[in-house]
Scaffold this active site. Structure first.
Site, mmCIF file in Angstrom:
data_model
loop_
_atom_site.group_PDB
_atom_site.id
_atom_site.type_symbol
_atom_site.label_atom_id
_atom_site.label_comp_id
_atom_site.label_asym_id
_atom_site.label_seq_id
_atom_site.Cartn_x
_atom_site.Cartn_y
_atom_site.Cartn_z
ATOM 1 N N LYS A 156 -4.677 9.441 -3.950
ATOM 2 C CA LYS A 156 -4.443 8.347 -2.995
ATOM 3 C C LYS A 156 -5.216 8.591 -1.706
ATOM 4 C CE LYS A 156 0.213 7.108 -4.598
ATOM 5 N NZ LYS A 156 1.666 7.088 -4.258
ATOM 6 N N CYS A 165 -4.838 4.388 21.720
ATOM 7 C CA CYS A 165 -6.193 3.886 21.509
ATOM 8 C C CYS A 165 -6.627 2.795 22.481
ATOM 9 C CB CYS A 165 -6.329 3.375 20.075
ATOM 10 S SG CYS A 165 -6.168 4.665 18.812
ATOM 11 N N GLY A 191 -10.357 0.695 15.363
ATOM 12 C CA GLY A 191 -9.060 1.142 14.870
ATOM 13 C C GLY A 191 -9.034 1.396 13.379
ATOM 14 N N GLY A 192 -9.987 0.832 12.676
ATOM 15 C CA GLY A 192 -10.082 1.014 11.234
ATOM 16 C C GLY A 192 -10.950 -0.083 10.648
ATOM 17 N N ARG A 193 -11.455 0.147 9.456
ATOM 18 C CA ARG A 193 -12.376 -0.801 8.828
ATOM 19 C C ARG A 193 -11.731 -2.169 8.640
ATOM 20 N NH1 ARG A 193 -15.491 0.218 3.053
ATOM 21 N NH2 ARG A 193 -16.733 -1.703 3.080
#
Length: 396
Positions: free
Chosen positions: A60, A170, A311-313
């Site tokens: 995972k 963030c 923050g992320g894809r």
């Protein structure tokens, strides 16, 4: 209004204010020398946390890493450090806060100093001209804070006015620009040193089947520090601004309680991330853009240069799709995410640096890729959004 000996307080008040917008005068960045390759990180991580037998969870984690669009990250924690401090590799079973804070109290200011020295060198002015220090981190809560420590390391004058921005996460890369703008524009001649320094030693821990959001964080976050010199009314031919800070705002996304959160516990900083975060950001970001740019008669988001916290894809993909952005708009953001991961508050300043450098290398007319106006977004716990309107500087 006058007081004693004919002193005009209103004239005095006006004399304290700068004439122009705050400008970013220099940028410096720093990372730990230890580099982890994302393609081999699952093996590295499960080996060092003594979980190699948990093959299902490892698979995972491999899929999470493969989908992250990250190639590599820099991390202070090496294999040697983890072997010497096995409590960092447990999940929530073993207290480890003392171990973590002993590291962070040293490393967070040290890396911040490294970035600050680069910014000061680019600025080209003596440290004695620094009037204010804003230090930002989500990692260490010691007293006196990391702001005090980095001021000592740099040898700043004892009268430098310090502000600590702690435990924001963030979005704080935008927060510090908002604060720096207010300080620079309301104190004529002020030169504000802004430092963001982040270290994942506060969140690193072993895996758990029941906390997959923790695995997402372990696949995304990296260590880094960024520093800026901010001041209004740059000295011609001496100071070389790269961006002006025109306008700032902060808002909380409706119905987003608990979407991103962290809790400092005896086992370090635990991290919670809900799957709804990309939707929450992408469905609310246009409201922030309209509020920011309607006052400048701008409604075409492709006419801006973009600095968005990575923050992320999934967040970047959904923002790009919801606003019909040209893929080039988030190129600098995606590049920084690919090379460094999510460095929390420091990320947007790395992207600012990448944007101005790429603009010059590509022969663009301005520091914003040829565009005059731009937007910087910080996203983080709350769910909080910081919006910063920037103006680029023409290249000579």
């Amino acid at each position: 209004m006058s007081v004693g000996m004919g002193v005009d307080l209103e004239a005095f008040r006006k004399s304290q204010r700068a004439d122009g917008f705050a400008s970013i005068l220099a940028i410096g960045t720093a990372n730990p020398p230890n580099v982890v390759d994302q393609s081999t990180y699952p093996d590295y991580y499960f080996r060092n946390t003594n979980n190699e037998d948990n093959t299902d969870l490892k698979d995972k984690f491999k899929r999470i890493c493969e989908r992250s669009a990250i190639k590599k990250r820099h991390m202070y924690l090496t294999e040697e450090i983890l072997k010497k401090n096995p409590e960092l590799c447990a999940f929530l079973e073993v207290p480890s806060l003392d171990t973590r804070q002993a590291m962070l109290a040293v490393e967070v200011p040290r890396l911040g100093k490294e970035a600050a020295e680069k910014a000061i060198e680019e600025w080209g002015q003596p440290k004695s001209r620094i009037t204010h220090l804003i230090f930002c981190t989500t990692t260490t809560p010691d007293l006196p804070g990391a702001d005090f420590e980095v001021a000592k390391l740099l040898g700043l004058h004892p009268s430098v006015k310090r502000v600590g921005v702690f435990q924001h996460g963030c979005f704080a890369g935008g927060t510090v620009l908002r604060l720096a703008k207010d300080l620079a524009e309301n104190n004529r001649g002020a030169r504000v040193l802004v430092v963001c320094s982040e270290n994942t030693a506060v969140t690193f821990r072993g895996p758990s089947e029941t906390h997959l959001d923790g695995l997402v964080g372990l696949a995304l976050f990296g260590d880094g520090a960024a520093a800026l010199i901010v001041g209004a009314d740059p000295i011609p031919q001496v100071e070389k601004p790269c961006f002006e800070i025109v306008w700032t705002a902060q808002t909380v996304v409706p119905n987003s309680d608990g979407a991103i959160s962290g809790k400092l516990r005896e086992v370090g900083l635990t991290f919670q991330l809900k799957g709804a975060v990309p939707d929450l950001i992408s469905t609310n970001i246009e409201k922030c853009l309209v509020e920011a740019f309607s006052q400048f008669n701008i409604s075409d988001w492709n006419q801006l240069f973009w600095i968005a916290h990575p923050g992320g894809r999934a967040i970047l993909d959904q923002v790009e799709a919801s606003l019909n952005l040209d893929p080039t708009k988030l190129r600098a953001t995606r590049h920084v995410m690919s090379e460094y991961g999510n460095m929390s508050s420091a990320c947007v300043h790395f992207i600012l640096d990448e944007t101005r450098k790429a603009s010059r290398q590509n022969g663009c007319s301005t520091s914003g890729g040829g565009f005059q106006m731009g937007v910087l977004f910080g996203f983080g716990p709350g769910l909080t959004v910081e919006t910063v309107v920037l103006k680029s500087i023409p290249f000579p």
